[in-house]
Write an enzyme that holds these catalytic residues in place. Structure first.
Site, PDB file in Angstrom:
ATOM      1  N   LYS A   1       0.793  -1.284   0.035  1.00 17.42           N
ATOM      2  CA  LYS A   1       0.010  -0.094   0.055  1.00 17.42           C
ATOM      3  C   LYS A   1       1.050   1.214  -0.013  1.00 17.42           C
ATOM      4  CE  LYS A   1      -3.715   2.110   2.676  1.00 17.42           C
ATOM      5  NZ  LYS A   1      -4.786   1.800   3.746  1.00 17.42           N
TER       6      LYS A   1
ATOM      7  N   SER B   1      -9.106   2.917   3.048  1.00 16.60           N
ATOM      8  CA  SER B   1      -8.083   3.381   1.964  1.00 16.60           C
ATOM      9  C   SER B   1      -7.352   2.446   1.389  1.00 16.60           C
ATOM     10  CB  SER B   1      -7.267   4.338   2.772  1.00 16.60           C
ATOM     11  OG  SER B   1      -6.528   3.591   3.975  1.00 16.60           O
TER      12      SER B   1
ATOM     13  N   SER C   1     -10.123   0.678   7.107  1.00 12.40           N
ATOM     14  CA  SER C   1      -9.327   0.715   5.905  1.00 12.40           C
ATOM     15  C   SER C   1      -8.982  -0.508   5.302  1.00 12.40           C
ATOM     16  CB  SER C   1      -8.218   1.615   5.628  1.00 12.40           C
ATOM     17  OG  SER C   1      -8.727   2.906   5.616  1.00 12.40           O
TER      18      SER C   1
END
Length: 498
Positions: free
Chosen positions: A106, A181, A205
């Site tokens: 990520k 996210s 997230s």
């Protein structure tokens, strides 16, 4: 929704961020002799094939790269390719439970020598010179990263739509949000590009993208994993983890990244390998903290999951969790905004002559303004109330083993509704959509999204299970049981590369 702003600020010692060039100078992929090396296997299965010599790490990587090239144009989950890095790593001698398994990291996690943009134009050209112990643990587990996955700017909202990278599309319906996210991570796994991908969770997230994309996603307890960055000074709400196809992959990931030894917050979970015979006391709470009911399809899905748990012999009953939902939402938003304010102040100090709107998205700027308007006294009071919620949550689990709620108030929303470019206006409706997941971040407790239902339109609906701090084993054992009762791995989205 899931970054350590302290880690960001520790790494971001200089901003060189006036352009957002996305072109890669990496060498093109050679023709793969075995583009099906990944097959239908999860990460544990791929690692086993590599260990046995059935395939090589290089073949697994080239298969993942080829899959990415087939669908990334439609889905947009790669923030930065790292093909040369991945190929060099795949050619090295690797060890660990995921040795040779291709993955994505990520774009909120710093990696030495690799671009880390945090989903922001302000960091378009930033290359860290240090990385946190969590990144070290992922490499020690043998993973082979070949790219950074997309994330909203600083992980500040529940969808992955940015000015620097564009929209990340849901493979079940490309007009819908991928969640956030960890949206890019979840899309890559759901589309079967990689079998597992790094994710993080500061307000939902990991769990929100898992729900949006039909995946398994577990947020660990605060203090369970090795450090992902410097702890935050208010409440350390963000933890690292993964998006996965199978429960066993997440169990192996937790075992590979948990803290052990004298400094560990909890006794080790170790490798959880199957369900338990223990029958659990499960409470079901379907309205959100504001008292609002979810979409009828979400309600029906969670009621169906509750009935599934009953059929498995668990003791299931409805119970409302008594917290002041409006106050909690306001306090959490202010805590969230305080993180944005620190980022804005850092950007201003290092690029004082560049207008903020050229570097940061409207949501980040608006949240920082909100924190400044509220002031330090209000933030201190909010943190105090949130800390009291942690004790209240812990007390609930003195007589309960697991809580079941929705992950989201409705199936994945259309793109454009809650993206950062819309500014703080997205927070007017966001609590009704994502109001179920922040509680466990504040409480420091584990929670998981389990892909047990789909809407009439074919969109995934995750079931949200949570437990007391340190009870990852309990959740994983339950997840194994649910996976056996209602398997999900064979379900594929319309856009997939497998």
């Amino acid at each position: 929704m899931g970054f350590s702003r302290r880690a960001l600020m520790a790494n971001a010692v200089a901003l060189t961020a006036m352009v957002a060039g996305c072109a890669s100078s990496e060498t093109p992929a050679p023709s793969s002799t075995n583009t099906d090396a990944l097959g239908d296997h999860d990460a544990t299965g791929v690692a086993a094939r590599i260990r046995s010599g059935e395939i090589t790490a290089a073949e697994a990587l080239e298969a993942a790269i080829a899959r990415s090239e087939r669908v990334n144009g439609q889905l947009n989950f790669i923030a930065t390719p790292m093909l040369d890095y991945g190929r060099a790593r795949a050619a090295a001698r690797l060890s660990g439970p995921f040795a040779g398994v291709p993955t994505l990291i990520k774009d909120l996690m710093p990696m030495v020598g690799q671009p880390t943009k945090y989903g922001s134009r302000a960091f378009a050209n930033f290359v860290p010179t240090e990385q946190p112990p969590y990144m070290d643990a992922l490499l020690a587990a043998g993973l082979v990263p070949f790219g950074k996955s997309t994330t909203p700017e600083f992980g500040l909202t529940a969808t992955t739509e940015t000015l620097i990278s564009g929209d990340t599309h849901n493979p079940w319906d490309v007009t819908r949000s991928s969640g956030g996210s960890s949206g890019g991570a979840a899309v890559a796994v759901a589309a079967r590009v990689v079998p597992i991908a790094h994710a993080s969770d500061g307000g939902g997230s990991i769990r929100i993208p898992a729900s949006c994309n039909g995946l398994f996603g577990l947020k660990a307890s605060r203090g369970r994993s090795v450090l992902g960055g410097r702890p935050d000074s208010g409440i350390d709400i963000s933890v690292n983890g993964c998006e996965s196809i199978s429960v066993r992959d997440t169990a192996a990931w937790i075992a590979a990244t948990e803290q052990t030894g004298a400094g560990a917050a909890f006794a080790p979970v170790g490798l959880v390998s199957g369900p338990s015979t223990q029958r659990l006391r499960i409470i079901v709470d379907i309205p959100n903290a504001l008292g609002n009911d979810p979409d009828p399809e979400v309600r029906a899905a969670i009621e169906g999951v509750a009935e599934l748990c009953r059929s498995l012999g668990h003791h299931v009953r409805e119970q409302r969790v008594a917290i002041n939902g409006r106050q909690f939402s306001d306090d959490f938003t202010l805590l969230w905004a305080a993180g944005a304010a620190e980022v804005v102040a850092m950007v201003q100090s290092q690029a004082p002559n560049v207008p903020l709107e050229h570097l940061l998205e409207p949501l980040t700027i608006d949240l920082a303004r909100h924190a400044q308007q509220q002031g330090e006294a209000a933030l201190g009071a909010a943190v105090g109330r949130l800390r009291a919620i942690e004790a209240q949550y812990a007390a609930l689990f003195e007589s309960v083993d697991v809580m079941l709620t929705p992950v989201l108030g409705k199936p994945p929303v259309p793109l454009g509704q809650i993206g950062g470019p819309r500014g703080i206006a997205v927070f007017e409706t966001l609590p009704d959509y994502v109001g179920y997941t922040p509680l466990q971040n504040v409480a420091g407790a584990p929670a998981m999204s389990v892909p047990l239902a789909w809407s009439a339109a074919g969109l995934p609906i995750g079931a949200h299970f949570s437990a007391a701090k340190g009870q990852e084993r309990r959740l994983l054992e339950l997840a194994y049981e649910l996976e056996q009762a209602r398997p999900w791995a064979s379900r594929r989205p319309g856009v997939n590369a497998g």
